[in-house]
Design a protein around this motif. Structure first.
Motif, PDB file in Angstrom:
ATOM      1  N   SER A  27       0.837  -1.196   0.000  1.00 10.26           N
ATOM      2  CA  SER A  27       0.000   0.000   0.000  1.00 10.26           C
ATOM      3  C   SER A  27       0.879   1.256   0.000  1.00 10.26           C
ATOM      4  N   SER A  28       2.180   1.060  -0.142  1.00 11.78           N
ATOM      5  CA  SER A  28       3.135   2.158  -0.327  1.00 11.78           C
ATOM      6  C   SER A  28       4.164   1.715  -1.358  1.00 11.78           C
ATOM      7  N   ALA A  29       4.537   2.638  -2.240  1.00 12.06           N
ATOM      8  CA  ALA A  29       5.553   2.340  -3.254  1.00 12.06           C
ATOM      9  C   ALA A  29       6.909   2.917  -2.871  1.00 12.06           C
ATOM     10  N   ASP A  30       7.039   3.423  -1.645  1.00 12.68           N
ATOM     11  CA  ASP A  30       8.285   4.021  -1.184  1.00 12.68           C
ATOM     12  C   ASP A  30       9.235   2.921  -0.720  1.00 12.68           C
ATOM     13  N   PRO A  31      10.331   2.680  -1.437  1.00 10.29           N
ATOM     14  CA  PRO A  31      11.249   1.604  -1.048  1.00 10.29           C
ATOM     15  C   PRO A  31      11.796   1.757   0.364  1.00 10.29           C
ATOM     16  N   GLU A  32      11.993   3.003   0.824  1.00 13.96           N
ATOM     17  CA  GLU A  32      12.550   3.205   2.165  1.00 13.96           C
ATOM     18  C   GLU A  32      11.559   2.820   3.242  1.00 13.96           C
ATOM     19  N   ARG A  33      10.276   3.095   3.037  1.00 17.67           N
ATOM     20  CA  ARG A  33       9.261   2.676   4.004  1.00 17.67           C
ATOM     21  C   ARG A  33       9.159   1.158   4.043  1.00 17.67           C
ATOM     22  N   ILE A  34       9.251   0.552   2.882  1.00 12.64           N
ATOM     23  CA  ILE A  34       9.209  -0.904   2.825  1.00 12.64           C
ATOM     24  C   ILE A  34      10.432  -1.488   3.514  1.00 12.64           C
ATOM     25  N   ARG A  35      11.585  -0.884   3.283  1.00 13.23           N
ATOM     26  CA  ARG A  35      12.824  -1.346   3.919  1.00 13.23           C
ATOM     27  C   ARG A  35      12.712  -1.281   5.442  1.00 13.23           C
ATOM     28  N   GLU A  36      12.172  -0.181   5.938  1.00 13.89           N
ATOM     29  CA  GLU A  36      12.061   0.012   7.385  1.00 13.89           C
ATOM     30  C   GLU A  36      11.160  -1.053   8.017  1.00 13.89           C
ATOM     31  N   GLN A  37      10.024  -1.334   7.376  1.00 12.92           N
ATOM     32  CA  GLN A  37       9.121  -2.328   7.950  1.00 12.92           C
ATOM     33  C   GLN A  37       9.685  -3.737   7.837  1.00 12.92           C
ATOM     34  N   LEU A  38      10.322  -4.050   6.723  1.00 13.31           N
ATOM     35  CA  LEU A  38      10.918  -5.376   6.576  1.00 13.31           C
ATOM     36  C   LEU A  38      12.025  -5.604   7.595  1.00 13.31           C
ATOM     37  N   ASP A  62      -1.931   3.405  -6.884  1.00 14.67           N
ATOM     38  CA  ASP A  62      -2.437   4.156  -8.031  1.00 14.67           C
ATOM     39  C   ASP A  62      -1.288   4.948  -8.654  1.00 14.67           C
ATOM     40  N   GLU A  63      -0.274   4.194  -9.081  1.00 19.85           N
ATOM     41  CA  GLU A  63       0.914   4.822  -9.671  1.00 19.85           C
ATOM     42  C   GLU A  63       1.300   4.069 -10.940  1.00 19.85           C
ATOM     43  N   PRO A  64       1.323   4.755 -12.081  1.00 20.60           N
ATOM     44  CA  PRO A  64       1.652   4.069 -13.341  1.00 20.60           C
ATOM     45  C   PRO A  64       3.107   3.625 -13.423  1.00 20.60           C
ATOM     46  N   HIS A  65       3.985   4.308 -12.683  1.00 19.04           N
ATOM     47  CA  HIS A  65       5.411   3.972 -12.736  1.00 19.04           C
ATOM     48  C   HIS A  65       5.903   3.728 -11.313  1.00 19.04           C
ATOM     49  N   LEU A  66       6.492   2.564 -11.089  1.00 23.15           N
ATOM     50  CA  LEU A  66       6.997   2.196  -9.778  1.00 23.15           C
ATOM     51  C   LEU A  66       8.510   2.017  -9.838  1.00 23.15           C
ATOM     52  N   ALA A  67       9.146   2.251  -8.705  1.00 28.34           N
ATOM     53  CA  ALA A  67      10.578   1.949  -8.584  1.00 28.34           C
ATOM     54  C   ALA A  67      10.703   0.452  -8.305  1.00 28.34           C
ATOM     55  N   LEU A  68      10.231  -0.345  -9.265  1.00 25.80           N
ATOM     56  CA  LEU A  68      10.115  -1.784  -9.049  1.00 25.80           C
ATOM     57  C   LEU A  68      11.471  -2.439  -8.797  1.00 25.80           C
ATOM     58  N   GLU A  69      12.475  -1.998  -9.524  1.00 25.16           N
ATOM     59  CA  GLU A  69      13.803  -2.587  -9.344  1.00 25.16           C
ATOM     60  C   GLU A  69      14.325  -2.335  -7.929  1.00 25.16           C
ATOM     61  N   ARG A  70      14.098  -1.118  -7.395  1.00 28.39           N
ATOM     62  CA  ARG A  70      14.540  -0.803  -6.035  1.00 28.39           C
ATOM     63  C   ARG A  70      13.744  -1.598  -5.002  1.00 28.39           C
TER      64      ARG A  70
END
Length: 249
Positions: A27-38, A62-70
Motif C-alpha cells: 500500500s506504499s511504493a516508497d522503497p525506504e518505508r518498505i525497507r524500514e518495515q521489513l 495508483d501509480e503508473p510507474h513504480l521503482a520496481l527494481e529498487r
C-alpha cells in the motif's frame, strides 16, 4: 510417423502441482518505508525470511510507474525473493518482464496468503489474537502450536517444523508448515504440509472438509476427495507423487 516419445530422451516433463506462494500486498511504493518495515519484521521473525518466494501485489497502488527494481532489491536484501508482480497498468507489467519477473492480472477477491500489507501509517497493525503461537516442548525444533479457530482469511505458518492447530480451520483460512500439519478439529480451509519440499510430511485432521490439501506441492481439491472420507479423521501422505488419504478411525 509415430508421435510416441522415448522417455529416456526427454529432458523434462510438465506436471500438475501447486507451489505455495506468499503475496506481499503493497500500500506504499516508497522503497525506504518498505525497507524500514521489513527490517522490523526480520528482527521479529528471522526464520520466516529464508529466501521466501513472494508475489508483489501492487493492486492497491495508483501509480503508473513504480521503482520496481529498487523494491525488489529491498526485498532481496531482507531474504525475500520476488518472483512475480500482480496487478498494475501496462508500464508495471513491462517493468516486471524486463526484470525477469512474472506478471499476474489483478485478483479482485483474492484469498492468497498475504505476508502483510505495508500500512499507510508508521504503526504496526494489531495482531488478530494475542499469543497465538505458543512453543511446546514436545514439538520438533521450529514447530508451532496454535490454540483456537483459524478464521477465514487468516494464515498460520510454521516455516521450520510441524504445525499443530488445537481447534478448527474455517473455510477461506490457510495453515502451512515445513513439516506436518495436525488439526485437532474440523479442517474446512486449506492445509499445506512440506511447503519447502519435504515429501515425508503429512496432514492429519480430526474432521475433513478441506478446500485443498497439499504435501510438497502435490495437491487435491475438495472435489477430488472421496466423499466417504468427508467428515472423518484422516491422514494425508505422499506416495509415488500421489496424495493418499486414509481414515484414522
Amino acid at each position: 510417423m509415430s508421435l510416441k516419445v522415448d522417455r529416456d530422451s526427454m529432458a523434462f516433463t510438465f506436471k500438475g502441482g501447486m507451489l505455495p506462494m506468499t503475496v506481499m500486498e503493497l500500500s506504499s511504493a516508497d522503497p525506504e518505508r518498505i525497507r524500514e518495515q521489513l527490517a522490523g519484521k526480520l528482527s521479529q521473525s528471522p526464520a520466516f525470511f529464508q529466501h521466501t518466494p513472494v508475489v508483489l501485489s501492487v493492486e492497491k497502488l495508483d501509480e503508473p510507474h513504480l521503482a520496481l527494481e529498487r523494491i525488489c532489491a529491498v526485498c532481496r536484501a531482507h531474504k525475500l525473493l520476488p518472483v512475480a508482480v500482480r496487478g498494475g497498468p501496462d508500464p508495471v507489467k513491462q517493468s516486471a518482464w524486463a526484470l525477469g519477473l512474472g506478471w499476474f492480472p489483478p485478483q479482485e477477491s483474492a484469498r492468497a496468503r498475504t505476508l502483510e500489507s505495508v500500512p499507510t501509517t508508521g504503526a504496526e497493525p494489531e495482531p488478530v489474537e494475542e499469543a497465538m503461537a505458543v512453543p511446546e516442548a514436545g514439538l520438533p525444533q521450529g514447530g508451532r502450536i496454535f490454540r483456537g479457530t483459524v478464521r477465514s482469511g487468516q494464515q498460520i505458518t510454521a516455516p521450520e517444523g510441524d504445525l499443530v492447530v488445537v481447534g478448527a480451520v474455517n473455510a477461506g483460512a490457510e495453515v502451512l508448515a515445513a513439516g506436518n500439519v495436525h488439526v485437532y478439529g474440523a479442517l474446512r480451509g486449506r492445509a499445506l504440509a512440506g511447503i519447502h519440499g519435504d515429501t515425508q510430511a503429512g496432514i492429519f485432521c480430526r474432521e475433513l472438509h478441506a478446500e485443498l490439501l497439499s504435501v510438497a506441492g502435490n495437491y487435491k481439491r475438495l472435489e477430488d476427495i472421496d466423499p466417504q472420507l468427508l467428515g472423518s479423521s484422516v491422514q494425508v501422505v505422499l506416495s509415488d507423487d500421489q496424495l493418499g488419504i486414509t481414515s484414522l478411525a
